[in-house]
Design a protein around this motif. Structure first.
Motif, PDB file in Angstrom:
ATOM      1  N   ASN A   1      -1.181  -4.455 -17.518  1.00 62.10           N
ATOM      2  CA  ASN A   1      -1.395  -3.028 -17.766  1.00 62.10           C
ATOM      3  C   ASN A   1      -2.466  -2.402 -16.867  1.00 62.10           C
ATOM      4  O   ASN A   1      -3.031  -1.353 -17.195  1.00 62.10           O
ATOM      5  N   ARG A   2      -2.737  -3.037 -15.734  1.00 62.04           N
ATOM      6  CA  ARG A   2      -3.661  -2.427 -14.779  1.00 62.04           C
ATOM      7  C   ARG A   2      -3.014  -1.198 -14.153  1.00 62.04           C
ATOM      8  O   ARG A   2      -1.791  -1.168 -13.968  1.00 62.04           O
ATOM      9  N   PRO A   3      -3.793  -0.189 -13.818  1.00 61.26           N
ATOM     10  CA  PRO A   3      -3.216   0.993 -13.173  1.00 61.26           C
ATOM     11  C   PRO A   3      -2.403   0.600 -11.942  1.00 61.26           C
ATOM     12  O   PRO A   3      -2.885  -0.107 -11.060  1.00 61.26           O
ATOM     13  N   THR A   4      -1.151   1.036 -11.899  1.00 61.24           N
ATOM     14  CA  THR A   4      -0.231   0.653 -10.823  1.00 61.24           C
ATOM     15  C   THR A   4       0.538   1.894 -10.402  1.00 61.24           C
ATOM     16  O   THR A   4       1.519   2.281 -11.038  1.00 61.24           O
ATOM     17  N   ASP A   5       0.077   2.528  -9.324  1.00 60.23           N
ATOM     18  CA  ASP A   5       0.737   3.760  -8.898  1.00 60.23           C
ATOM     19  C   ASP A   5       1.961   3.500  -8.042  1.00 60.23           C
ATOM     20  O   ASP A   5       2.789   4.386  -7.829  1.00 60.23           O
ATOM     21  N   CYS A   6       2.092   2.267  -7.526  1.00 60.33           N
ATOM     22  CA  CYS A   6       3.303   1.802  -6.865  1.00 60.33           C
ATOM     23  C   CYS A   6       3.145   0.303  -6.643  1.00 60.33           C
ATOM     24  O   CYS A   6       2.035  -0.224  -6.699  1.00 60.33           O
ATOM     25  N   PHE A   7       4.247  -0.388  -6.425  1.00 57.97           N
ATOM     26  CA  PHE A   7       4.215  -1.819  -6.143  1.00 57.97           C
ATOM     27  C   PHE A   7       5.385  -2.110  -5.217  1.00 57.97           C
ATOM     28  O   PHE A   7       6.539  -2.137  -5.650  1.00 57.97           O
ATOM     29  N   LEU A   8       5.080  -2.320  -3.944  1.00 58.26           N
ATOM     30  CA  LEU A   8       6.115  -2.372  -2.916  1.00 58.26           C
ATOM     31  C   LEU A   8       6.714  -3.758  -2.758  1.00 58.26           C
ATOM     32  O   LEU A   8       6.025  -4.768  -2.872  1.00 58.26           O
ATOM     33  N   GLU A   9       7.994  -3.770  -2.437  1.00 52.57           N
ATOM     34  CA  GLU A   9       8.743  -5.011  -2.202  1.00 52.57           C
ATOM     35  C   GLU A   9       9.957  -4.687  -1.336  1.00 52.57           C
ATOM     36  O   GLU A   9      10.197  -3.543  -0.967  1.00 52.57           O
ATOM     37  N   GLY A  10      10.733  -5.740  -1.026  1.00 59.47           N
ATOM     38  CA  GLY A  10      12.063  -5.606  -0.453  1.00 59.47           C
ATOM     39  C   GLY A  10      12.195  -4.896   0.881  1.00 59.47           C
ATOM     40  O   GLY A  10      13.105  -4.073   1.042  1.00 59.47           O
ATOM     41  N   PRO A  11      11.341  -5.154   1.892  1.00 58.13           N
ATOM     42  CA  PRO A  11      11.487  -4.438   3.161  1.00 58.13           C
ATOM     43  C   PRO A  11      12.758  -4.834   3.907  1.00 58.13           C
ATOM     44  O   PRO A  11      13.099  -6.009   4.004  1.00 58.13           O
ATOM     45  N   SER A  12      13.462  -3.839   4.449  1.00 56.64           N
ATOM     46  CA  SER A  12      14.678  -4.102   5.216  1.00 56.64           C
ATOM     47  C   SER A  12      14.976  -2.898   6.104  1.00 56.64           C
ATOM     48  O   SER A  12      14.831  -1.753   5.673  1.00 56.64           O
ATOM     49  N   PHE A  13      15.409  -3.159   7.343  1.00 62.55           N
ATOM     50  CA  PHE A  13      15.662  -2.101   8.323  1.00 62.55           C
ATOM     51  C   PHE A  13      17.141  -1.749   8.399  1.00 62.55           C
ATOM     52  O   PHE A  13      18.005  -2.631   8.338  1.00 62.55           O
ATOM     53  N   ASP A  14      17.411  -0.444   8.584  1.00 57.67           N
ATOM     54  CA  ASP A  14      18.776  -0.033   8.883  1.00 57.67           C
ATOM     55  C   ASP A  14      18.966   0.053  10.397  1.00 57.67           C
ATOM     56  O   ASP A  14      18.040  -0.173  11.179  1.00 57.67           O
ATOM     57  N   ARG A  15      20.168   0.373  10.823  1.00 56.64           N
ATOM     58  CA  ARG A  15      20.483   0.399  12.250  1.00 56.64           C
ATOM     59  C   ARG A  15      19.713   1.487  13.003  1.00 56.64           C
ATOM     60  O   ARG A  15      19.523   1.386  14.219  1.00 56.64           O
ATOM     61  N   ALA A  16      19.289   2.527  12.292  1.00 57.56           N
ATOM     62  CA  ALA A  16      18.563   3.622  12.929  1.00 57.56           C
ATOM     63  C   ALA A  16      17.075   3.333  13.074  1.00 57.56           C
ATOM     64  O   ALA A  16      16.340   4.164  13.620  1.00 57.56           O
ATOM     65  N   GLY A  17      16.634   2.170  12.581  1.00 53.04           N
ATOM     66  CA  GLY A  17      15.226   1.817  12.687  1.00 53.04           C
ATOM     67  C   GLY A  17      14.377   2.262  11.525  1.00 53.04           C
ATOM     68  O   GLY A  17      13.142   2.123  11.551  1.00 53.04           O
ATOM     69  N   ASN A  18      15.001   2.792  10.471  1.00 52.11           N
ATOM     70  CA  ASN A  18      14.264   3.155   9.259  1.00 52.11           C
ATOM     71  C   ASN A  18      14.006   1.915   8.415  1.00 52.11           C
ATOM     72  O   ASN A  18      14.882   1.052   8.289  1.00 52.11           O
ATOM     73  N   LEU A  19      12.829   1.850   7.845  1.00 52.06           N
ATOM     74  CA  LEU A  19      12.461   0.743   6.962  1.00 52.06           C
ATOM     75  C   LEU A  19      12.606   1.192   5.514  1.00 52.06           C
ATOM     76  O   LEU A  19      12.013   2.197   5.106  1.00 52.06           O
TER      77      LEU A  19
END
Length: 304
Positions: free
Chosen positions: A36-54
């Motif tokens: 229950n610690r303050p968590t304003d976001c928690f990032l995971e799952g990085p993957s690139f598309d063909r246009a170079g967007n992550l």
């Protein structure tokens, strides 16, 4: 056993802006996984598309972000789920390993997220974690749940391109990130609670045999995300240590990629024009880090 590997420094590529961070809210995931610690976001799952967007996911708040090559962040989707892993099919479909809902499909144009595979036959998954495509379109994914050494019942699945689902292993204490070897005759799986990377050789008919530990780690929370380069070297995100370890195809330590931010290095992806930049989700601070490496990452299914 080995000399300390050389340290590779990182820098910040992108940060989730304050305007997109969740304030004064909690969730079941935050209560259990974050005490229950303050968590304003928690990032995971990085993957690139063909246009170079992550693309990265925000686990507790059911969001998917798109980050441009300039580091600009926008929300692609927000839905009732707990997205963890994300991979892109070569036909453009975006697959999400959602802890609560199973395997989901994201339409990046409409921002809709719909169920794709929510159970094995009639049995619900424990909590799927990460996924990777083989060159023939088979989808491998881990079913982690809250398993560990106290309950070694996590699973490794393969969903064949023809729709047939195989349970390859059912005895893993917390399976997490995974990649296929370069010749696709074995699967490497990060086993978080065992603090190890397992090697799962596959027989010609696709069944596993002679499964064993390939690399053993110490400390932190254990290995999380995983990526592989063109030489078969593994990049292992070590949760809690603020590091990504590089291991050779023989399992020898090559380097320590050190976080310039927090200790929660959760997952990794190769990107950039020459695929020689390693991008790292650092979940404690809600940032994506990057480090320049010598060897390009393996071409992902999305770019084949």
């Amino acid at each position: 056993m080995f000399a300390p590997p050389p340290v590779i420094k990182t820098e910040v590529f992108a940060r989730i802006p304050d305007s997109l961070r969740i304030k004064n809210r909690t969730s079941t995931w935050v209560k259990v996984q974050r005490n229950n610690r303050p968590t304003d976001c928690f990032l995971e799952g990085p993957s690139f598309d063909r246009a170079g967007n992550l693309y990265v996911v925000d686990v507790p708040w059911g969001r998917v972000f798109r980050i441009t090559s300039q580091g600009d962040v926008s929300i692609v989707a927000e839905y009732d789920g707990e997205p963890n892993g994300l991979k892109i099919h070569k036909d453009g479909r975006i697959f999400i390993a959602d802890y609560r809902n199973g395997i989901m499909l994201l339409d990046p144009q409409r921002g809709s997220v719909t169920p794709f595979l929510d159970r094995a036959v009639i049995e619900r998954f424990k909590g799927v974690n990460d996924l990777v495509f083989a060159s023939n379109g088979d989808l491998y994914f881990t079913d982690q749940g809250l398993t560990g050494l106290h309950d070694p019942t996590g699973r490794l699945y393969r969903l064949r391109a023809d729709g047939h689902l195989d349970a390859l292993l059912t005895n893993i204490p917390s399976p997490n990130g995974l990649v296929l070897s370069l010749d696709e005759d074995c699967v490497f799986v990060n086993v978080t609670r065992d603090n190890a990377v397992w090697r799962v050789p596959l027989q010609p008919d696709g069944t596993p045999f002679k499964v064993g530990a390939f690399v053993r780690l110490t400390g932190g929370g254990g290995p999380d995300g995983l990526a592989i380069d063109e030489q078969g070297n593994l990049a292992v995100a070590h949760l809690g240590l603020g590091a990504v370890w590089l291991f050779s195809a023989l399992g020898e330590p090559l380097a320590r990629v050190q976080s310039c931010a927090g200790p929660h290095t959760t997952n990794v992806a190769y990107g950039g024009l020459d695929r020689s930049t390693l991008y790292i989700t650092e979940s404690e601070t809600g940032q994506v880090l990057m480090a320049k490496l010598e060897t390009p990452g393996q071409i992902m299914f999305s770019h084949q």
